[in-house]
Design an enzyme around this catalytic site. Structure first.
Site, short mmCIF file in Angstrom:
data_model
loop_
_atom_site.label_atom_id
_atom_site.label_comp_id
_atom_site.label_asym_id
_atom_site.label_seq_id
_atom_site.Cartn_x
_atom_site.Cartn_y
_atom_site.Cartn_z
N GLU A 11 -1.78 -6.62 -4.50
CA GLU A 11 -0.41 -6.98 -4.14
C GLU A 11 -0.45 -8.28 -3.33
OE1 GLU A 11 3.45 -5.19 -1.65
OE2 GLU A 11 1.61 -4.00 -1.87
N GLU B 235 7.49 -6.17 -8.21
CA GLU B 235 7.83 -4.98 -7.44
C GLU B 235 9.20 -5.17 -6.79
OE1 GLU B 235 4.88 -3.87 -4.61
OE2 GLU B 235 3.25 -3.82 -6.07
N ASP C 86 8.77 0.01 -5.74
CA ASP C 86 7.98 0.06 -4.51
C ASP C 86 8.62 1.01 -3.50
OD1 ASP C 86 5.94 -0.56 -2.79
OD2 ASP C 86 6.77 -2.48 -2.16
N GLU D 207 0.39 4.62 -1.99
CA GLU D 207 0.15 3.66 -0.90
C GLU D 207 -0.25 4.39 0.38
OE1 GLU D 207 3.01 -0.03 -1.40
OE2 GLU D 207 4.21 1.79 -1.36
#
Length: 398
Positions: free
Chosen positions: A176, A266, A296, A353
């Site tokens: 990312e 995202e 996201d 995440e």
């Protein structure tokens, strides 16, 4: 631990004495105690701020919740260990509330307190401090919009890369792209110092173009070495609503001779709720070009199930809260399993995440999760450090 300053807030005399004695047995020298929130505030105003409060929640007079709110406002406490016998669902809600107040939540040791649990939470404090002070944000007021514009003009904003990885093989599956400001005088600044000001001044598109250029140069360099790296960029609804965004991305891909499937866009779950019709159209166009689309912070805001049905997303990024609470909250484990099942049924990938520990990783593997992101694997890195890091990792071969 003898440098830690700790206060115990507990109205039950025996429980208060037990916690104080346990803290001292673990090497804490500066240990204070109070039986209610008002007394604790007075004590801290007299003797100064502490690192950690071991805090009961239910007590006569000022309860633990009000104490934590006021102590946070007065900068008297940095971190919290909950010392409570309330129901698990209430404890989870309290931990979230305390986090919103800007305090570190080291955990909830319940009652009666166990020495090894308390020791583990105290030992985790320096690690949490390091995570929260790696990049010291400055306020927008301190910097000023003219200074921020100058930084953008002089290309001081740089791409930082946080890898995504395959949980089973520990190999890098992409990264990312985040942003940092390499300020000539203040050092590396976090987005909280400048992002809102850039958005208010209509400069996010210019920032995106700079980050896209940096990221694609790196991708092109890696492709010339026979390696393929997928990069994900965050875009706001306002940016995706631009009539030029799709053409700009297409032009950049052609200029750097990159396949579109190496680019992921995202957008946050809450951003989808705010998205205009043109924004949603552009998401479809990007997917038709071959780019990947990811939701996201899934699970952090409003429901986006309707958007999952309406738009061609092919990746869900589950908000880091669920991984961080995985070991202690059965409901968080249930959310991860449900999100994984949802992603599989929709033929989408799920990226979890916020993976920070080996235990979290092992539990996610047991759940058959395959992709993750978090400090356990790697922190965000500048390009030079990231390239060195990549040289020691396996990447897909083009």
């Amino acid at each position: 631990m003898n440098t830690l300053r700790v206060i115990v807030l507990e109205d039950h005399f025996a429980q208060r004495i037990l916690a104080v004695e346990q803290l001292r047995s673990l090497g804490c020298v500066d240990v204070f105690a109070a039986q209610d929130g008002e007394s604790a505030l007075q004590l801290l105003h007299t003797h100064g701020a502490v690192d950690i409060v071991v805090c009961d929640l239910q007590m006569p007079g000022m309860d633990g919740l009000e104490f934590l709110r006021r102590a946070s406002q007065d900068c008297l406490v940095r971190a919290v260990i909950l010392y409570s016998a309330i129901e698990p669902d209430l404890r989870r809600a309290v931990q979230q509330m305390v986090g919103w107040q800007g305090l570190l939540v080291l955990g909830d040791m319940g009652k009666p307190a166990q020495l090894h649990v308390l020791r583990s939470m105290l030992e985790s404090y320096p690690k949490h401090q390091q995570i929260n002070t790696t990049v010291l944000p400055q306020t927008i007021e301190e910097l000023g919009i003219d200074e921020i514009r100058g930084g953008l003009r002089d290309a001081e904003f740089v791409a930082y890369y946080q890898p995504k990885f395959c949980l089973e093989t520990k190999t890098c599956s992409g990264a990312e792209v985040l942003v940092r400001w390499r300020h000539p005088e203040r050092g590396i600044l976090a987005p909280s110092a400048f992002l809102s000001a850039l958005e208010a001044d209509g400069l996010l598109d210019e920032l995106f173009v700079q980050l896209l250029e940096q990221g694609m140069k790196l991708q092109r360099h890696l492709l010339e070495q026979g390696k393929s790296l997928e990069l994900a960029f965050n875009l706001s609804p306002g940016q995706l609503g631009s009539s030029d965004i799709v053409a700009d991305i297409k032009c950049a891909l052609e200029h750097h001779q990159l396949p579109a499937n190496l680019l992921t866009i995202e957008i946050t779950e809450t951003g989808l709720v705010e998205a205009s019709a043109i924004c949603l159209e552009n998401l479809v166009r990007l997917r038709m070009m071959g780019c990947n689309l990811a939701i996201d912070d899934f699970g952090a805001g409003y429901s986006s199930l309707q958007r999952l049905c309406e738009l061609p997303f092919n990746q869900i990024k589950l908000d880091g809260h669920f991984a961080r609470e995985l070991m202690s909250q059965p409901r968080c484990r249930a959310v991860v399993r449900a999100s994984l099942a949802l992603a599989q049924s929709l033929d989408m990938s799920l990226v979890v995440e916020g993976i920070e520990t080996q235990d979290q990783l092992l539990m996610l593997l047991e759940m058959k999760c395959s992709l993750g992101q978090g400090y356990w694997y790697a922190r965000p890195m500048g390009e030079a450090v990231f390239q060195e890091w990549l040289s020691q990792r396996i990447l897909p071969v083009d």
